[in-house]
Design a protein around this motif. Structure first.
Motif, PDB file in Angstrom:
ATOM      1  N   ALA A 393      51.739   4.219  51.581  1.00  0.00           N
ATOM      2  CA  ALA A 393      50.820   3.287  52.261  1.00  0.00           C
ATOM      3  C   ALA A 393      49.430   3.278  51.626  1.00  0.00           C
ATOM      4  CB  ALA A 393      50.720   3.641  53.738  1.00  0.00           C
ATOM      5  N   CYS A 394      49.115   4.307  50.833  1.00  0.00           N
ATOM      6  CA  CYS A 394      47.776   4.382  50.231  1.00  0.00           C
ATOM      7  C   CYS A 394      47.709   3.473  49.004  1.00  0.00           C
ATOM      8  CB  CYS A 394      47.470   5.822  49.838  1.00  0.00           C
ATOM      9  SG  CYS A 394      45.830   6.008  49.107  1.00  0.00           S
ATOM     10  N   PRO A 395      46.857   2.449  49.011  1.00  0.00           N
ATOM     11  CA  PRO A 395      46.761   1.544  47.849  1.00  0.00           C
ATOM     12  C   PRO A 395      46.192   2.265  46.638  1.00  0.00           C
ATOM     13  CG  PRO A 395      45.022   1.057  49.430  1.00  0.00           C
ATOM     14  CD  PRO A 395      45.926   2.061  50.090  1.00  0.00           C
ATOM     15  N   GLN A 396      46.723   1.948  45.481  1.00  0.00           N
ATOM     16  CA  GLN A 396      46.282   2.606  44.249  1.00  0.00           C
ATOM     17  C   GLN A 396      44.973   2.026  43.729  1.00  0.00           C
ATOM     18  OE1 GLN A 396      47.934   5.334  43.042  1.00  0.00           O
ATOM     19  NE2 GLN A 396      49.098   5.078  44.937  1.00  0.00           N
ATOM     20  N   THR A 397      44.748   0.732  43.971  1.00  0.00           N
ATOM     21  CA  THR A 397      43.530   0.074  43.498  1.00  0.00           C
ATOM     22  C   THR A 397      42.859  -0.650  44.653  1.00  0.00           C
ATOM     23  OG1 THR A 397      44.770  -1.926  42.893  1.00  0.00           O
ATOM     24  CG2 THR A 397      44.455  -0.246  41.179  1.00  0.00           C
ATOM     25  N   ALA A 398      41.580  -0.859  44.505  1.00  0.00           N
ATOM     26  CA  ALA A 398      40.826  -1.581  45.538  1.00  0.00           C
ATOM     27  C   ALA A 398      41.240  -3.043  45.562  1.00  0.00           C
ATOM     28  CB  ALA A 398      39.336  -1.467  45.247  1.00  0.00           C
ATOM     29  N   PRO A 399      41.269  -3.662  46.754  1.00  0.00           N
ATOM     30  CA  PRO A 399      41.633  -5.087  46.833  1.00  0.00           C
ATOM     31  C   PRO A 399      40.610  -5.955  46.100  1.00  0.00           C
ATOM     32  CG  PRO A 399      40.810  -4.286  48.953  1.00  0.00           C
ATOM     33  CD  PRO A 399      40.979  -3.082  48.081  1.00  0.00           C
ATOM     34  N   THR A 400      41.108  -6.930  45.394  1.00  0.00           N
ATOM     35  CA  THR A 400      40.234  -7.843  44.644  1.00  0.00           C
ATOM     36  C   THR A 400      39.712  -8.932  45.565  1.00  0.00           C
ATOM     37  OG1 THR A 400      41.523  -7.439  42.649  1.00  0.00           O
ATOM     38  CG2 THR A 400      40.095  -9.378  42.661  1.00  0.00           C
ATOM     39  N   PRO A 401      38.393  -9.148  45.605  1.00  0.00           N
ATOM     40  CA  PRO A 401      37.868 -10.211  46.472  1.00  0.00           C
ATOM     41  C   PRO A 401      38.328 -11.577  45.977  1.00  0.00           C
ATOM     42  CG  PRO A 401      36.135  -9.327  45.071  1.00  0.00           C
ATOM     43  CD  PRO A 401      37.329  -8.447  44.893  1.00  0.00           C
ATOM     44  N   PRO A 402      38.535 -12.517  46.874  1.00  0.00           N
ATOM     45  CA  PRO A 402      38.975 -13.862  46.464  1.00  0.00           C
ATOM     46  C   PRO A 402      37.964 -14.526  45.531  1.00  0.00           C
ATOM     47  CG  PRO A 402      38.935 -13.641  48.865  1.00  0.00           C
ATOM     48  CD  PRO A 402      38.351 -12.409  48.328  1.00  0.00           C
ATOM     49  N   THR A 403      38.467 -15.326  44.627  1.00  0.00           N
ATOM     50  CA  THR A 403      37.597 -16.021  43.682  1.00  0.00           C
ATOM     51  C   THR A 403      36.610 -16.930  44.396  1.00  0.00           C
ATOM     52  OG1 THR A 403      39.347 -15.987  42.016  1.00  0.00           O
ATOM     53  CG2 THR A 403      37.559 -17.546  41.670  1.00  0.00           C
ATOM     54  N   GLU A 404      37.072 -17.583  45.474  1.00  0.00           N
ATOM     55  CA  GLU A 404      36.182 -18.476  46.225  1.00  0.00           C
ATOM     56  C   GLU A 404      34.984 -17.714  46.772  1.00  0.00           C
ATOM     57  OE1 GLU A 404      36.477 -21.800  49.821  1.00  0.00           O
ATOM     58  OE2 GLU A 404      37.909 -20.146  49.749  1.00  0.00           O
ATOM     59  N   LEU A 405      35.214 -16.484  47.238  1.00  0.00           N
ATOM     60  CA  LEU A 405      34.124 -15.676  47.801  1.00  0.00           C
ATOM     61  C   LEU A 405      33.146 -15.252  46.710  1.00  0.00           C
ATOM     62  CD1 LEU A 405      32.798 -14.191  50.147  1.00  0.00           C
ATOM     63  CD2 LEU A 405      34.407 -12.297  49.777  1.00  0.00           C
ATOM     64  N   THR A 406      33.661 -14.761  45.584  1.00  0.00           N
ATOM     65  CA  THR A 406      32.762 -14.330  44.507  1.00  0.00           C
ATOM     66  C   THR A 406      31.980 -15.505  43.929  1.00  0.00           C
ATOM     67  OG1 THR A 406      34.585 -14.500  42.916  1.00  0.00           O
ATOM     68  CG2 THR A 406      34.205 -12.346  43.923  1.00  0.00           C
ATOM     69  N   ASN A 407      32.611 -16.676  43.851  1.00  0.00           N
ATOM     70  CA  ASN A 407      31.898 -17.863  43.363  1.00  0.00           C
ATOM     71  C   ASN A 407      30.798 -18.273  44.330  1.00  0.00           C
ATOM     72  OD1 ASN A 407      33.519 -17.992  41.113  1.00  0.00           O
ATOM     73  ND2 ASN A 407      34.880 -19.555  41.922  1.00  0.00           N
ATOM     74  N   TRP A 408      31.067 -18.135  45.618  1.00  0.00           N
ATOM     75  CA  TRP A 408      30.063 -18.498  46.624  1.00  0.00           C
ATOM     76  C   TRP A 408      28.867 -17.548  46.538  1.00  0.00           C
ATOM     77  CZ3 TRP A 408      28.082 -16.226  51.189  1.00  0.00           C
ATOM     78  CH2 TRP A 408      27.389 -17.093  52.032  1.00  0.00           C
ATOM     79  N   ILE A 409      29.132 -16.269  46.373  1.00  0.00           N
ATOM     80  CA  ILE A 409      28.045 -15.295  46.243  1.00  0.00           C
ATOM     81  C   ILE A 409      27.246 -15.559  44.970  1.00  0.00           C
ATOM     82  CG2 ILE A 409      27.556 -12.840  45.842  1.00  0.00           C
ATOM     83  CD1 ILE A 409      29.866 -12.203  47.739  1.00  0.00           C
ATOM     84  N   ASP A 410      27.944 -15.867  43.880  1.00  0.00           N
ATOM     85  CA  ASP A 410      27.252 -16.188  42.637  1.00  0.00           C
ATOM     86  C   ASP A 410      26.409 -17.451  42.796  1.00  0.00           C
ATOM     87  OD1 ASP A 410      26.875 -15.750  39.694  1.00  0.00           O
ATOM     88  OD2 ASP A 410      27.822 -17.727  39.611  1.00  0.00           O
ATOM     89  N   GLY A 411      26.908 -18.411  43.576  1.00  0.00           N
ATOM     90  CA  GLY A 411      26.133 -19.618  43.836  1.00  0.00           C
ATOM     91  C   GLY A 411      24.849 -19.328  44.591  1.00  0.00           C
ATOM     92  N   LEU A 412      24.889 -18.386  45.556  1.00  0.00           N
ATOM     93  CA  LEU A 412      23.672 -18.015  46.263  1.00  0.00           C
ATOM     94  C   LEU A 412      22.661 -17.384  45.314  1.00  0.00           C
ATOM     95  CD1 LEU A 412      24.820 -16.546  49.711  1.00  0.00           C
ATOM     96  CD2 LEU A 412      24.061 -18.849  49.157  1.00  0.00           C
ATOM     97  N   ARG A 413      23.143 -16.561  44.388  1.00  0.00           N
ATOM     98  CA  ARG A 413      22.219 -15.972  43.410  1.00  0.00           C
ATOM     99  C   ARG A 413      21.548 -17.058  42.565  1.00  0.00           C
ATOM    100  NH1 ARG A 413      22.013 -10.723  43.049  1.00  0.00           N
ATOM    101  NH2 ARG A 413      23.735  -9.394  43.729  1.00  0.00           N
ATOM    102  N   ARG A 414      22.258 -18.147  42.355  1.00  0.00           N
ATOM    103  CA  ARG A 414      21.705 -19.256  41.571  1.00  0.00           C
ATOM    104  C   ARG A 414      21.006 -20.282  42.465  1.00  0.00           C
ATOM    105  NH1 ARG A 414      24.623 -19.270  36.372  1.00  0.00           N
ATOM    106  NH2 ARG A 414      26.142 -17.571  36.448  1.00  0.00           N
ATOM    107  N   LEU A 415      20.838 -19.938  43.738  1.00  0.00           N
ATOM    108  CA  LEU A 415      20.107 -20.766  44.709  1.00  0.00           C
ATOM    109  C   LEU A 415      20.836 -22.063  45.042  1.00  0.00           C
ATOM    110  CD1 LEU A 415      16.457 -20.291  43.376  1.00  0.00           C
ATOM    111  CD2 LEU A 415      17.660 -18.965  45.111  1.00  0.00           C
ATOM    112  N   ARG A 416      22.152 -22.085  44.896  1.00  0.00           N
ATOM    113  CA  ARG A 416      22.915 -23.268  45.293  1.00  0.00           C
ATOM    114  C   ARG A 416      22.988 -23.319  46.815  1.00  0.00           C
ATOM    115  NH1 ARG A 416      27.276 -21.800  41.256  1.00  0.00           N
ATOM    116  NH2 ARG A 416      26.677 -22.831  39.312  1.00  0.00           N
ATOM    117  N   GLY A 417      22.711 -24.485  47.371  1.00  0.00           N
ATOM    118  CA  GLY A 417      22.829 -24.664  48.808  1.00  0.00           C
ATOM    119  C   GLY A 417      21.659 -24.134  49.610  1.00  0.00           C
ATOM    120  N   ILE A 418      20.597 -23.639  48.965  1.00  0.00           N
ATOM    121  CA  ILE A 418      19.428 -23.149  49.698  1.00  0.00           C
ATOM    122  C   ILE A 418      18.579 -24.356  50.100  1.00  0.00           C
ATOM    123  CG2 ILE A 418      17.412 -21.647  49.631  1.00  0.00           C
ATOM    124  CD1 ILE A 418      20.088 -20.195  49.399  1.00  0.00           C
ATOM    125  N   PRO A 419      18.248 -24.522  51.381  1.00  0.00           N
ATOM    126  CA  PRO A 419      17.421 -25.667  51.792  1.00  0.00           C
ATOM    127  C   PRO A 419      16.086 -25.689  51.048  1.00  0.00           C
ATOM    128  CG  PRO A 419      18.378 -24.572  53.706  1.00  0.00           C
ATOM    129  CD  PRO A 419      18.673 -23.694  52.531  1.00  0.00           C
TER     130      PRO A 419
END
Length: 600
Positions: A393-419
């Motif tokens: 039951a113990c996973p060997q590797t950490a779960p990979t975050p979804p691409t949509e989530l990482t892209n959204w976080i990267d977009g915030l760093r680039r100020l996408r969607g900031i009013p």
């Protein structure tokens, strides 16, 4: 398959005579004959006929069909040497119908001065009325689905004026060409350009993109002896032509010359403490407290006018339990700084309004907690660690975050969607006709992302593991120093698709981190590294054609006029034999703005 004819290459772009589609707009009949043969004996045969129609624009254009117009709509400038033009997104459009049977384009630009525009105004009539105004030689056939009750916009002018202003048959082909970025293989980025042959006169000018489909013969426009002729106007716009060096000119050179350059901050104050805050990009804003009381607090967005953090940055620690943890009270001035508290709350709001990201963050958090529980159960000091199903039951590797989530976080760093109000809290920081430089505050971005993550921080025994997982998620992309510029000007509205490039102190190009048009007149550009110089220039598609350099040619200038009083040119005097040659002959130089930036 399409047909591309005769091209002339310039640095960065190519001129082509035309880009004709294989099938023109109109009705077609497809006939197929077939037969079945068995042992060389024909058993059955037949013929199938299919009617189809190639549809295309005929009476109007959508805004998305138009890439740019020149002179810009509603502008004021010294345009007396410039031929007006319109750039069309679909580069086959001028050749999808014909003015005659000789492959001449069906679009032309008609320029009216202020007196003519007042006399001949745009009218809205039905298609049936327009057909009745046409001479028999026009041979107009409606497309399927077009009814006599459909409305079209027409301009009806005297035949004398039309013959004076419209090009003849040969000139019509010269006044339409294709501009493509790069070489032959860049057709998807090419535009069709329709050019006028009349120079603007001082005062208000009106331009109509008119349909001349089926209205030409071998010599020119066919009036069929009518006193007046109606032309369909697919697009019209107005501009004002001023004298050279007029104080209100809005030509690109004039706008670039008047562009005010500075840091993104409010004007300095006489108060020493206030000057410290204003110089770091802070603005005083109304602040309503939880108790219901009101006051004034300092706020700075992510765009700060120098590379040094604001005083509140020294007090910001993450993760924060609430926005109140990021409030900072300056005893010296007796005011709160809400910079990072506001960013933290904004991060929460952005997650709550995006259901997919909210669900993705929740799933990711649960995966981290389950993995931590499974790892604890399989640890060597656990009582049940020897059981095989516990180890499996113990996973060997950490779960990979979804691409949509990482892209959204990267977009915030680039100020996408900031009013925009969070980026520039006070309009005085970015006045009309200005360019403002800044660096991106990394602590503001940290506060924004911490607020976004806080929305799924439920109490758990594995809090330490979840915090480590958060750090890895938020630091997938390496942190980089980012600087940039905000441009607010009529240049943005009148010259879409401006090309912007930045060089560092070592004169090497900086990578573009993000660019966005925040409003019709505001552009945001972010670059990785410190900007030492910024260059803004018009794109090849918006380059206009000018007769300015031909004025100095005494052998050509007296003969270039067809009607000097009306400002109509005789294009045959230029002795060019193709549309690409015509465009290359009259091409105006690329206009640039270069700004130097010295970080302190």
């Amino acid at each position: 398959m399409t047909e591309i004819l005769n091209e002339q290459k310039q640095p960065g772009y190519t001129f082509r005579d035309s880009h004709r589609p294989t099938l023109l707009s109109g009705a077609y009949k497809l006939t197929s004959n077939w037969k079945v043969t068995v042992d060389q004996i024909q058993k059955i045969s037949g013929e199938d006929v299919a009617d189809f129609w190639v549809a295309g624009e005929r009476f109007s254009l959508k805004p998305s069909d138009i890439q740019a117009v020149y002179p810009p709509e509603g502008s004021r400038g010294s345009y007396e040497d410039c031929l007006p033009h319109i750039a069309l997104v679909r580069d086959t459009l001028p050749w999808e119908r014909m003015a005659t049977g000789q492959k001449t384009p069906w679009l032309a630009l008609l320029l009216l001065n202020e007196a003519e525009a007042a006399k001949y105004k745009l009218q809205t009539i039905t298609l049936g009325e327009y057909c009745r105004k046409l001479p028999a030689s026009a041979k107009f056939e409606p497309d399927p689905g077009q009814e006599d009750s459909d409305q079209v916009q027409v301009i009806e002018l005297s035949s004398e004026l039309i013959l004076a202003l419209l090009p003849d048959t040969k000139e019509l082909a010269l006044l339409c060409h294709v501009r493509a970025k790069g070489g032959v293989n860049d057709s998807p980025e090419s535009v069709a350009v329709v050019v006028g042959k009349r120079l603007p006169s001082h005062g208000r000018n009106t331009i109509h993109l008119v349909s001349v489909e089926g209205r030409y013969n071998d010599s020119g426009f066919d009036t069929a002896g009518q006193a007046s002729c109606a032309l369909i106007s697919l697009k019209s716009w107005t501009f004002t032509c001023e004298e050279i060096n007029h104080p209100e000119t809005e030509s690109l050179d004039g706008l670039f010359a008047r562009l005010n350059s500075s840091w993104l901050q409010l004007p300095p104050s006489l108060n020493e403490m206030a000057r410290l805050y204003l110089s770091s990009g802070c603005v005083p804003l109304p602040h309503r407290f939880r108790t219901g009381e009101s006051g004034v607090s300092w706020y700075a967005g992510p765009l700060i006018p120098n590379p040094y953090p604001s005083p509140a940055a020294r007090k910001a620690t993450f993760p924060a339990r609430s926005a109140d943890d990021l409030l900072w009270f300056d005893e010296g001035i007796g005011m709160l700084n809400i910079t990072y508290a506001a960013a933290w709350e904004l991060g929460r709001l952005l997650v709550m309004q995006n259901r997919r990201i909210f669900a993705s963050l929740q799933t990711w958090r649960r995966q981290q907690i389950r993995r931590a529980h499974a790892a604890a159960a399989a640890a060597a000091d656990s009582k049940a660690s020897h059981l095989p199903h516990i180890q499996r039951a113990c996973p060997q590797t950490a779960p990979t975050p979804p691409t949509e989530l990482t892209n959204w976080i990267d977009g915030l760093r680039r100020l996408r969607g900031i009013p925009f109000k969070y980026l520039v809290a006070d309009e005085r920081m970015l006045p009309q006709e200005s360019i403002r430089f800044f660096s991106v505050d990394p602590q503001w971005i940290n506060a924004l992302l911490d607020g976004a993550m806080s929305i799924v921080r439920t109490p758990t025994e594995q809090e330490e593991h979840c915090q480590e997982a958060e750090k890895k998620l938020l630091n997938i992309a390496p942190r980089q120093r980012v600087t940039g510029a905000l441009l607010r000007s009529r240049v943005v509205t009148g010259w879409p698709g401006l090309q912007v490039a930045a060089l560092g102190a070592d004169q090497q190009p900086l990578a573009l981190y993000h660019s966005a048009q925040l409003s019709p007149s505001i552009l945001l550009y972010l670059f990785v590294g410190d900007i030492a110089s910024l260059t803004i220039q018009q794109t090849p598609e918006t380059l206009h054609l000018s007769v300015e350099k031909h004025k100095q040619n005494s052998s050509i200038w007296p003969y270039i006029w067809k009607d000097k009083t009306k400002g109509v040119l005789n294009l045959t005097a230029l002795k060019v034999d193709s549309a690409s040659s015509f465009a290359a002959t009259l091409l105006h130089r690329i206009q640039k703005l270069q700004a130097l930036v010295k970080w302190q």
